[in-house]
Design a protein around this motif. Structure first.
Motif, PDB file in Angstrom:
ATOM      1  N   GLY A 186      32.337 -69.912  -8.630  1.00  0.00           N
ATOM      2  CA  GLY A 186      31.949 -70.602  -9.857  1.00  0.00           C
ATOM      3  C   GLY A 186      33.000 -71.605 -10.296  1.00  0.00           C
ATOM      4  N   ARG A 187      33.379 -71.530 -11.570  1.00  0.00           N
ATOM      5  CA  ARG A 187      34.344 -72.484 -12.130  1.00  0.00           C
ATOM      6  C   ARG A 187      35.789 -72.011 -12.025  1.00  0.00           C
ATOM      7  N   ASP A 188      36.007 -70.845 -11.425  1.00  0.00           N
ATOM      8  CA  ASP A 188      37.376 -70.340 -11.292  1.00  0.00           C
ATOM      9  C   ASP A 188      38.233 -71.338 -10.523  1.00  0.00           C
ATOM     10  N   GLN A 189      39.461 -71.515 -10.988  1.00  0.00           N
ATOM     11  CA  GLN A 189      40.397 -72.400 -10.304  1.00  0.00           C
ATOM     12  C   GLN A 189      41.678 -71.653  -9.992  1.00  0.00           C
ATOM     13  N   HIS A 190      42.314 -72.058  -8.904  1.00  0.00           N
ATOM     14  CA  HIS A 190      43.564 -71.427  -8.499  1.00  0.00           C
ATOM     15  C   HIS A 190      44.711 -72.106  -9.231  1.00  0.00           C
ATOM     16  N   GLY A 191      45.579 -71.303  -9.833  1.00  0.00           N
ATOM     17  CA  GLY A 191      46.684 -71.852 -10.602  1.00  0.00           C
ATOM     18  C   GLY A 191      48.037 -71.489 -10.022  1.00  0.00           C
ATOM     19  N   VAL A 192      49.057 -72.116 -10.589  1.00  0.00           N
ATOM     20  CA  VAL A 192      50.420 -71.920 -10.119  1.00  0.00           C
ATOM     21  C   VAL A 192      50.863 -70.472 -10.278  1.00  0.00           C
ATOM     22  N   VAL A 193      50.360 -69.782 -11.317  1.00  0.00           N
ATOM     23  CA  VAL A 193      50.773 -68.401 -11.566  1.00  0.00           C
ATOM     24  C   VAL A 193      50.408 -67.505 -10.389  1.00  0.00           C
ATOM     25  N   GLN A 194      49.220 -67.695  -9.828  1.00  0.00           N
ATOM     26  CA  GLN A 194      48.782 -66.832  -8.733  1.00  0.00           C
ATOM     27  C   GLN A 194      49.595 -67.057  -7.469  1.00  0.00           C
ATOM     28  N   THR A 195      49.856 -68.316  -7.138  1.00  0.00           N
ATOM     29  CA  THR A 195      50.658 -68.582  -5.943  1.00  0.00           C
ATOM     30  C   THR A 195      52.074 -68.050  -6.115  1.00  0.00           C
ATOM     31  N   GLU A 196      52.630 -68.214  -7.295  1.00  0.00           N
ATOM     32  CA  GLU A 196      53.977 -67.714  -7.566  1.00  0.00           C
ATOM     33  C   GLU A 196      54.034 -66.196  -7.444  1.00  0.00           C
ATOM     34  N   GLN A 197      53.032 -65.500  -7.996  1.00  0.00           N
ATOM     35  CA  GLN A 197      53.041 -64.041  -7.929  1.00  0.00           C
ATOM     36  C   GLN A 197      52.833 -63.559  -6.496  1.00  0.00           C
TER      37      GLN A 197
END
Length: 264
Positions: A186-197
């Motif tokens: 859907g409209r979910d987007q990948h953000g910097v927080v997820q890659t960092e974690q």
């Protein structure tokens, strides 16, 4: 404020306002502030208190009253800063969006139909397609195996995190890899927080394996977009991107095979 999202927005707006001052680019806050703020606003807290922060870190945008205070070209993010601790921080705006001009590679669909018919949600269905069609192997050029899905754990420097699925793999030279996968529908987007974690988790738990974070997006035209990601200057960067379409084997023509061979 009966809807959960309205309650969540009111809570996060009040917490932000209690700390933010013009010119501030980051500031910490504690999870326990949610309870005190809810009491002050007369808001009934959800049973899972962490869902408030999880929503704004991964699922939905922050309220406009917060986003408009960011500097030009920057966005506010919520980072984990240890157990029960968080950090509002401005980061450079970065969006991971599929290249609409990219050729989608046709892959014979090996997903069991009974599994798709009974998948509990679109994210589960997407992860199943990736797993049964060995798309991680195809995309990264390694032999990969699913280690665990929907992992919820903690990282010392961040606190609680969640990863949709983790793969381990190796290449023909014997190098071994750990591959955290985040699924987006859907409209979910990948953000910097997820890659960092993801990178922090891999470094802490699998220091001897090579970490290759992957984001998988289900597109509206049945394509599956896959991104290999990294962090550079606090921004998510795309190392590689490929698109796949799962089809019956008979739908792959000789012309398709010839076209794919030109890229080898």
């Amino acid at each position: 404020m009966n809807k959960p999202q309205n309650r969540y927005a009111a809570l996060i707006e009040r917490i932000f306002a209690s700390h933010y001052r013009p010119g501030k680019n980051e500031f910490p806050f504690a999870r326990e502030e949610l309870s005190a703020t809810a009491l002050a606003l007369g808001i009934k807290l959800p049973k899972n208190l962490g869902d408030v922060l999880y929503s704004f870190r991964y699922r939905v945008p922050l309220p406009e009253s917060i986003t408009r205070t960011a500097n030009p070209g920057m966005v506010w993010i919520i980072k984990g800063a240890g157990t029960g601790r968080y950090l509002f921080k401005q980061a450079r705006m970065s969006r991971i969006e599929p290249d609409e001009t990219m050729l989608a590679i046709k892959v014979p669909n090996a997903t069991p139909e009974i599994l798709l018919a009974n998948a509990l949600d679109d994210e589960q269905a997407l992860l199943a397609k990736v797993r049964y069609n060995r798309l991680i192997d195809l995309f990264l050029g390694i032999t990969a195996h699913s280690l665990q899905n929907h992992l919820r754990t903690t990282v010392k420097s961040i606190g609680q995190i969640e990863i949709d699925e983790i793969y381990v793999g190796l290449n023909r030279r014997g190098s071994q890899f750990i591959v955290p996968v985040q699924a987006k529908v859907g409209r979910d987007q990948h953000g910097v927080v997820q890659t960092e974690q993801d990178l922090s988790f891999c470094l802490e738990r699998f220091p001897n394996l090579i970490c290759r974070p992957v984001s998988v997006h289900a597109l509206s035209d049945n394509r599956i977009a896959m991104f290999e990601l990294t962090l550079s200057d606090d921004q998510v960067r795309v190392i590689d991107q490929k698109h796949y379409t799962l089809v019956p084997a008979c739908a792959i023509s000789d012309d398709d095979l010839h076209r794919y061979s030109l890229g080898d």
